[in-house]
Design an enzyme around this catalytic site. Structure first.
Site, short mmCIF file in Angstrom:
data_model
loop_
_atom_site.label_atom_id
_atom_site.label_comp_id
_atom_site.label_asym_id
_atom_site.label_seq_id
_atom_site.Cartn_x
_atom_site.Cartn_y
_atom_site.Cartn_z
N PHE A 77 1.45 -7.48 -4.47
CA PHE A 77 0.28 -6.76 -4.96
C PHE A 77 0.54 -5.26 -5.01
CE2 PHE A 77 -1.15 -10.64 -2.92
CZ PHE A 77 -2.04 -11.17 -3.84
N ALA A 78 -0.09 -4.60 -5.97
CA ALA A 78 0.00 -3.14 -6.08
C ALA A 78 -0.95 -2.50 -5.08
CB ALA A 78 -0.34 -2.69 -7.51
N MET A 124 5.65 -12.70 -11.21
CA MET A 124 5.35 -13.41 -9.96
C MET A 124 4.91 -14.84 -10.26
SD MET A 124 3.20 -10.46 -7.96
CE MET A 124 3.57 -8.71 -8.19
N ALA A 142 3.27 2.48 -9.51
CA ALA A 142 2.24 1.71 -10.18
C ALA A 142 0.91 2.44 -10.10
CB ALA A 142 2.15 0.31 -9.56
N SER A 143 0.23 2.30 -8.97
CA SER A 143 -1.06 2.97 -8.79
C SER A 143 -0.94 4.48 -8.88
CB SER A 143 -1.67 2.59 -7.43
OG SER A 143 -1.90 1.20 -7.35
N ASP A 173 10.57 0.31 -4.50
CA ASP A 173 9.34 -0.19 -5.12
C ASP A 173 8.31 -0.50 -4.04
OD1 ASP A 173 7.38 -1.45 -6.58
OD2 ASP A 173 8.62 -3.13 -7.23
N GLY A 213 4.30 1.44 -2.69
CA GLY A 213 3.68 2.51 -1.94
C GLY A 213 4.18 3.90 -2.27
#
Length: 231
Positions: free
Chosen positions: A147-148, A39, A198-199, A176, A178
């Site tokens: 943002f994640a 980014m 990710a999270s 990609d 949520g």
């Protein structure tokens, strides 16, 4: 024949201080790709990783890299990223970020890498449909990039279904944003086969179990193939 399910672990949510350990941990758990979000603070309101991080991850990772460029004028930077990546790696750019998408695709392919093209939640599939025969992957963003940890935008699912229905059978469709154990089946059902998490991986107490659970849900979800009029 639908392409196989792949789990792409996004290091945006990883512990940066222990990045090597984090990568080795998710590889051991069976991820297919390491997703790197680049980014620039212009195309998206955040600044993250650059070529030096990609180069470092490439030295560590045994699985291919999934390099996601969320940057303006990607044509200016493909050569630099290609230099630190490898032939099995993906470089994906955003259709909204350039007026020269064919040039960007050519630069990626001529460098020997796999080319991906991405669209944001509010972008129509019309913007990428002319490129489906020359890219290896289309990435549908299911959050607004930057943002994640954001909530999954289910309104993008008709786009996934449409892209799957008009794409070459072997083409990867990535989603990609949520992704959780609750949302992954929705994406897979509509035709997504590359799942970025990710999270849902790195912010759990047991990343190994998280990866295996995501894969199990995805592989057990029936996948449809049809065209929807909404783009």
């Amino acid at each position: 024949m639908q392409p196989k399910i792949k789990i792409s672990a996004s290091i945006l949510a990883a512990n940066a201080v222990r990045l090597e350990d984090e990568i080795k941990k998710v590889e051991k758990a069976g991820v297919d790709l390491i997703h790197i979000d680049v980014m620039d603070g212009h195309f998206v309101p955040n600044i993250t990783m650059g070529t030096f991080i990609v180069e470092g991850v490439k030295r560590i990772a045994k699985v291919p890299l999934d390099i996601h460029l969320m940057i303006e004028y990607p044509e200016r930077y493909i050569a630099a990223f290609a230099e630190v990546a490898g032939k099995n790696d993906f470089i994906t750019f955003h259709i909204e970020a350039t007026k020269k998408p064919k040039e960007v695709i050519s630069l990626i392919k001529n460098a020997g890498l796999k080319a991906g093209i991405s669209l944001n939640p509010n972008t129509s599939t019309d913007s990428v449909e002319n490129f489906l025969d020359i890219v290896d992957m289309v990435l549908v963003m299911s959050v607004n990039p930057g943002f994640a940890g954001q909530k999954f935008i289910s309104d993008v699912l008709p786009k996934v279904a449409r892209l799957r229905s008009i794409s070459p059978d072997e083409m990867d469709i990535e989603i990609d944003g949520g992704i959780t154990t609750e949302t992954i089946s929705q994406a897979v059902q509509q035709g997504a086969n590359v799942i970025v998490a990710a999270s849902a991986i790195f912010k759990t107490d047991n990343p190994d179990n998280a990866i295996k659970t995501l894969r199990q849900i995805a592989e057990q979800t029936p996948r449809k193939k049809y065209i929807l009029s909404k783009k």
